[in-house]
Design a protein around this motif. Structure first.
Motif, PDB file in Angstrom:
ATOM      1  N   LEU A 170      59.236 -39.596  45.561  1.00 36.62           N
ATOM      2  CA  LEU A 170      60.676 -39.564  45.360  1.00 36.62           C
ATOM      3  C   LEU A 170      61.158 -38.264  44.735  1.00 36.62           C
ATOM      4  CD1 LEU A 170      61.211 -43.183  44.049  1.00 36.62           C
ATOM      5  CD2 LEU A 170      61.672 -42.303  46.332  1.00 36.62           C
ATOM      6  N   HIS A 171      60.325 -37.610  43.966  1.00 39.10           N
ATOM      7  CA  HIS A 171      60.733 -36.411  43.232  1.00 39.10           C
ATOM      8  C   HIS A 171      59.856 -35.216  43.587  1.00 39.10           C
ATOM      9  CE1 HIS A 171      63.559 -38.643  40.803  1.00 39.10           C
ATOM     10  NE2 HIS A 171      62.641 -39.565  40.653  1.00 39.10           N
ATOM     11  N   SER A 172      59.619 -35.007  44.834  1.00 40.21           N
ATOM     12  CA  SER A 172      58.785 -33.875  45.226  1.00 40.21           C
ATOM     13  C   SER A 172      59.622 -32.601  45.281  1.00 40.21           C
ATOM     14  CB  SER A 172      58.130 -34.132  46.584  1.00 40.21           C
ATOM     15  OG  SER A 172      59.109 -34.128  47.586  1.00 40.21           O
ATOM     16  N   GLN A 173      58.951 -31.477  45.225  1.00 34.83           N
ATOM     17  CA  GLN A 173      59.640 -30.192  45.297  1.00 34.83           C
ATOM     18  C   GLN A 173      60.329 -30.023  46.653  1.00 34.83           C
ATOM     19  OE1 GLN A 173      60.104 -27.975  42.963  1.00 34.83           O
ATOM     20  NE2 GLN A 173      58.960 -29.130  41.437  1.00 34.83           N
ATOM     21  N   GLU A 174      59.697 -30.500  47.693  1.00 31.35           N
ATOM     22  CA  GLU A 174      60.286 -30.369  49.030  1.00 31.35           C
ATOM     23  C   GLU A 174      61.600 -31.144  49.122  1.00 31.35           C
ATOM     24  OE1 GLU A 174      60.732 -28.845  52.694  1.00 31.35           O
ATOM     25  OE2 GLU A 174      59.155 -28.316  51.270  1.00 31.35           O
ATOM     26  N   ASN A 175      61.620 -32.353  48.578  1.00 27.92           N
ATOM     27  CA  ASN A 175      62.856 -33.144  48.586  1.00 27.92           C
ATOM     28  C   ASN A 175      63.958 -32.447  47.800  1.00 27.92           C
ATOM     29  OD1 ASN A 175      61.751 -35.117  50.146  1.00 27.92           O
ATOM     30  ND2 ASN A 175      61.330 -36.511  48.454  1.00 27.92           N
ATOM     31  N   GLU A 176      63.597 -31.876  46.665  1.00 26.18           N
ATOM     32  CA  GLU A 176      64.593 -31.174  45.855  1.00 26.18           C
ATOM     33  C   GLU A 176      65.156 -29.965  46.597  1.00 26.18           C
ATOM     34  OE1 GLU A 176      65.829 -32.169  42.950  1.00 26.18           O
ATOM     35  OE2 GLU A 176      64.559 -33.939  43.044  1.00 26.18           O
ATOM     36  N   LEU A 178      65.353 -29.545  49.866  1.00 24.93           N
ATOM     37  CA  LEU A 178      66.210 -30.017  50.949  1.00 24.93           C
ATOM     38  C   LEU A 178      67.557 -30.499  50.420  1.00 24.93           C
ATOM     39  CD1 LEU A 178      63.639 -31.964  53.140  1.00 24.93           C
ATOM     40  CD2 LEU A 178      64.770 -29.809  53.705  1.00 24.93           C
ATOM     41  N   TYR A 179      67.533 -31.149  49.278  1.00 17.41           N
ATOM     42  CA  TYR A 179      68.779 -31.640  48.687  1.00 17.41           C
ATOM     43  C   TYR A 179      69.690 -30.476  48.307  1.00 17.41           C
ATOM     44  CZ  TYR A 179      71.999 -33.974  45.526  1.00 17.41           C
ATOM     45  OH  TYR A 179      73.124 -34.434  44.914  1.00 17.41           O
ATOM     46  N   VAL A 180      69.141 -29.451  47.696  1.00 18.86           N
ATOM     47  CA  VAL A 180      69.935 -28.291  47.295  1.00 18.86           C
ATOM     48  C   VAL A 180      70.415 -27.521  48.513  1.00 18.86           C
ATOM     49  CG1 VAL A 180      69.813 -26.071  46.093  1.00 18.86           C
ATOM     50  CG2 VAL A 180      68.854 -28.108  45.034  1.00 18.86           C
ATOM     51  N   SER A 181      69.580 -27.439  49.545  1.00 17.21           N
ATOM     52  CA  SER A 181      69.944 -26.647  50.722  1.00 17.21           C
ATOM     53  C   SER A 181      71.106 -27.244  51.494  1.00 17.21           C
ATOM     54  CB  SER A 181      68.739 -26.468  51.631  1.00 17.21           C
ATOM     55  OG  SER A 181      68.399 -27.697  52.220  1.00 17.21           O
ATOM     56  N   LYS A 182      71.370 -28.507  51.358  1.00 13.02           N
ATOM     57  CA  LYS A 182      72.481 -29.087  52.106  1.00 13.02           C
ATOM     58  C   LYS A 182      73.838 -28.632  51.575  1.00 13.02           C
ATOM     59  CE  LYS A 182      73.275 -33.549  49.928  1.00 13.02           C
ATOM     60  NZ  LYS A 182      73.229 -34.976  50.118  1.00 13.02           N
ATOM     61  N   PHE A 183      73.877 -28.095  50.352  1.00 16.61           N
ATOM     62  CA  PHE A 183      75.125 -27.596  49.789  1.00 16.61           C
ATOM     63  C   PHE A 183      75.347 -26.108  50.053  1.00 16.61           C
ATOM     64  CE2 PHE A 183      74.078 -31.266  47.073  1.00 16.61           C
ATOM     65  CZ  PHE A 183      75.192 -32.038  47.343  1.00 16.61           C
ATOM     66  N   LEU A 184      74.345 -25.441  50.596  1.00 18.47           N
ATOM     67  CA  LEU A 184      74.482 -24.010  50.879  1.00 18.47           C
ATOM     68  C   LEU A 184      75.323 -23.809  52.138  1.00 18.47           C
ATOM     69  CD1 LEU A 184      70.826 -22.853  50.183  1.00 18.47           C
ATOM     70  CD2 LEU A 184      72.805 -22.612  48.685  1.00 18.47           C
ATOM     71  N   PRO A 185      76.064 -22.699  52.199  1.00 15.08           N
ATOM     72  CA  PRO A 185      76.866 -22.454  53.411  1.00 15.08           C
ATOM     73  C   PRO A 185      75.961 -22.160  54.596  1.00 15.08           C
ATOM     74  CG  PRO A 185      76.981 -20.590  51.922  1.00 15.08           C
ATOM     75  CD  PRO A 185      76.237 -21.664  51.199  1.00 15.08           C
ATOM     76  N   VAL A 186      76.431 -22.520  55.761  1.00 17.83           N
ATOM     77  CA  VAL A 186      75.682 -22.296  56.987  1.00 17.83           C
ATOM     78  C   VAL A 186      75.879 -20.844  57.413  1.00 17.83           C
ATOM     79  CG1 VAL A 186      75.447 -22.955  59.401  1.00 17.83           C
ATOM     80  CG2 VAL A 186      75.977 -24.688  57.669  1.00 17.83           C
TER      81      VAL A 186
END
Length: 194
Positions: A170-176, A178-186
């Motif tokens: 649930l708290h892996s670095q990869e998940n973190e 991906l979660y942060v990357s969804k807020f970055l501009p395309v």
């Protein structure tokens, strides 16, 4: 009356002298007595169990049958069935309360219910205990209602390594990331803009 009061005064004086001589022993006795009084005053009643049982049934009723935990649902339904049959009984054992199952309703007048030789033995009593109330809570019902909204049978078809999720999953670095990357501009390359 005067001599009785004198005797009580002497007993209290002896207790005070004993407490001064051995304060550890006096503190231990006082804590044991206080704990016993606390447990005895907070032993739940029969009405408390019925409220907890109906609250659990109502909570499960709000859920879809496919999302209810099977253990929670079966336990609650069994308690309600026993209560409807008049076979659910309460015993206050001073420091705790016990809810237990009897083989027959007390109002039942069949031979099996009235024959003293067919009554359940005291050795079998622990197997008939359904719940234990201590410090104002019913512990078995509370433990059975843990994760009442997670249907374990729903995940039975999954491979064994996927049936359980660890904290690392649930708290892996990869998940973190991906979660942060969804807020970055395309950012689109120049080739795709044309």
């Amino acid at each position: 009356m005067k001599s009785l009061l004198h005797d009580y005064a002497e007993a209290c004086k002896d207790i005070a002298v004993g407490a001064k001589e051995r304060p550890g022993k006096a503190a231990l006795y006082l804590s044991v007595i206080t704990g016993a009084v606390l447990c005895g005053s907070n032993a739940p009643s029969d009405d408390s169990f019925h409220c907890s049982m109906l609250d659990a049934a109502g909570t499960l009723l709000l859920l879809s049958p496919w999302t209810r935990n099977g253990k929670s649902d079966r336990h609650t339904q069994r308690l309600i069935d026993l209560d409807n049959q008049g076979r659910l009984h309460h015993a206050n054992l001073v420091f705790l309360s016990v809810m237990y199952e009897s083989p027959h309703d007390p109002a039942c007048d069949v031979y099996h219910a009235r024959c003293p030789h067919l009554e359940p033995r005291w050795v079998d009593f622990p197997g008939r205990v359904l719940d234990v109330g201590f410090l104002g809570r019913w512990w078995v019902l509370r433990s059975r209602m843990k994760d009442f909204d997670v249907n374990d049978e729903e995940f039975a078809h999954l491979p064994p390594d996927m049936r359980t999720i660890s904290w690392r999953d649930l708290h892996s670095q990869e998940n973190e990331k991906l979660y942060v990357s969804k807020f970055l501009p395309v950012v689109m390359p120049e080739e795709q803009l044309d």
